[in-house]
Design a protein around this motif. Structure first.
Motif, PDB file in Angstrom:
ATOM      1  N   LYS A 120       0.817  -1.218   0.000  1.00  0.00           N
ATOM      2  CA  LYS A 120       0.000   0.000   0.000  1.00  0.00           C
ATOM      3  C   LYS A 120       0.853   1.272   0.000  1.00  0.00           C
ATOM      4  N   LEU A 121       2.048   1.215   0.584  1.00  0.00           N
ATOM      5  CA  LEU A 121       2.941   2.377   0.558  1.00  0.00           C
ATOM      6  C   LEU A 121       3.198   2.823  -0.887  1.00  0.00           C
ATOM      7  N   PHE A 122       3.297   1.866  -1.787  1.00  0.00           N
ATOM      8  CA  PHE A 122       3.550   2.177  -3.197  1.00  0.00           C
ATOM      9  C   PHE A 122       2.269   2.479  -3.965  1.00  0.00           C
ATOM     10  N   THR A 123       1.229   1.706  -3.727  1.00  0.00           N
ATOM     11  CA  THR A 123      -0.012   1.946  -4.475  1.00  0.00           C
ATOM     12  C   THR A 123      -0.622   3.297  -4.106  1.00  0.00           C
ATOM     13  N   ASP A 124      -0.421   3.743  -2.871  1.00  0.00           N
ATOM     14  CA  ASP A 124      -0.894   5.072  -2.477  1.00  0.00           C
ATOM     15  C   ASP A 124      -0.174   6.181  -3.250  1.00  0.00           C
ATOM     16  N   LYS A 125       1.005   5.875  -3.788  1.00  0.00           N
ATOM     17  CA  LYS A 125       1.762   6.836  -4.591  1.00  0.00           C
ATOM     18  C   LYS A 125       1.431   6.717  -6.083  1.00  0.00           C
ATOM     19  N   GLY A 126       0.482   5.835  -6.422  1.00  0.00           N
ATOM     20  CA  GLY A 126       0.134   5.652  -7.825  1.00  0.00           C
ATOM     21  C   GLY A 126       1.058   4.702  -8.555  1.00  0.00           C
ATOM     22  N   CYS A 127       1.823   3.923  -7.820  1.00  0.00           N
ATOM     23  CA  CYS A 127       2.706   2.925  -8.427  1.00  0.00           C
ATOM     24  C   CYS A 127       1.970   1.587  -8.519  1.00  0.00           C
ATOM     25  N   GLU A 128       2.435   0.745  -9.426  1.00  0.00           N
ATOM     26  CA  GLU A 128       1.868  -0.600  -9.586  1.00  0.00           C
ATOM     27  C   GLU A 128       2.862  -1.608  -9.030  1.00  0.00           C
ATOM     28  N   VAL A 129       2.438  -2.381  -8.032  1.00  0.00           N
ATOM     29  CA  VAL A 129       3.293  -3.422  -7.472  1.00  0.00           C
ATOM     30  C   VAL A 129       3.143  -4.653  -8.366  1.00  0.00           C
ATOM     31  N   THR A 130       4.228  -4.983  -9.073  1.00  0.00           N
ATOM     32  CA  THR A 130       4.185  -6.092 -10.030  1.00  0.00           C
ATOM     33  C   THR A 130       4.656  -7.407  -9.434  1.00  0.00           C
TER      34      THR A 130
END
Length: 138
Positions: A120-130
């Motif tokens: 969630k730390l990354f998805t909250d920044k608009g990143c996609e966790v692959t």
């Protein structure tokens, strides 16, 4: 796809795995270095509670232009079921919209309790966790 591995290593184990992966895949690599390296006692007394609270530590500036990468592989050790505090600095430094692969290394505990919060730390920044890999060394 232009890719870089950003890693933090306290004992050298994560560094060895990051260097190996970079060598096998031919991607760029950069180490995240703390301004003041914690002692073993300090990492346990201060670092572990800070990992649980997702606090950052002071790191030297990241020299790579992260905007120029499509994918960023983030590697870090696990402290108290969470990524080490320097991981949180990496999260802060990554621009939005990037593809992120997370690789966390632990001696025994893994990150089952913190996996979703870490993603969630990354998805909250608009990143996609692959990808998310939890490596437990025995």
């Amino acid at each position: 796809m232009k890719t870089i591995i950003l890693y933090y290593s306290w004992s050298g184990t994560t560094k060895a795995l990051a260097v190996k992966k970079a060598g096998e895949t031919g991607v760029d690599i950069e180490e995240v270095i703390e301004v003041k390296r914690q002692s073993g006692f300090g990492a346990f007394l201060v670092g572990a509670p800070n990992a649980i609270r997702r606090k950052k530590t002071k790191i030297k500036p990241i020299s790579a232009n992260l905007e120029s990468y499509d994918q960023i592989i983030v590697m870090a050790p696990v402290w108290a079921f969470n990524p080490a505090p320097a991981f949180n600095n990496i999260v802060e430094a990554i621009p939005s919209g990037k593809k992120i692969e997370i690789i966390l290394i632990s001696a025994s505990s893994g990150t089952k309790k913190s996996t979703e919060g870490t993603k969630k730390l990354f998805t909250d920044k608009g990143c996609e966790v692959t990808g998310y890999t939890d490596i437990t060394l025995k």
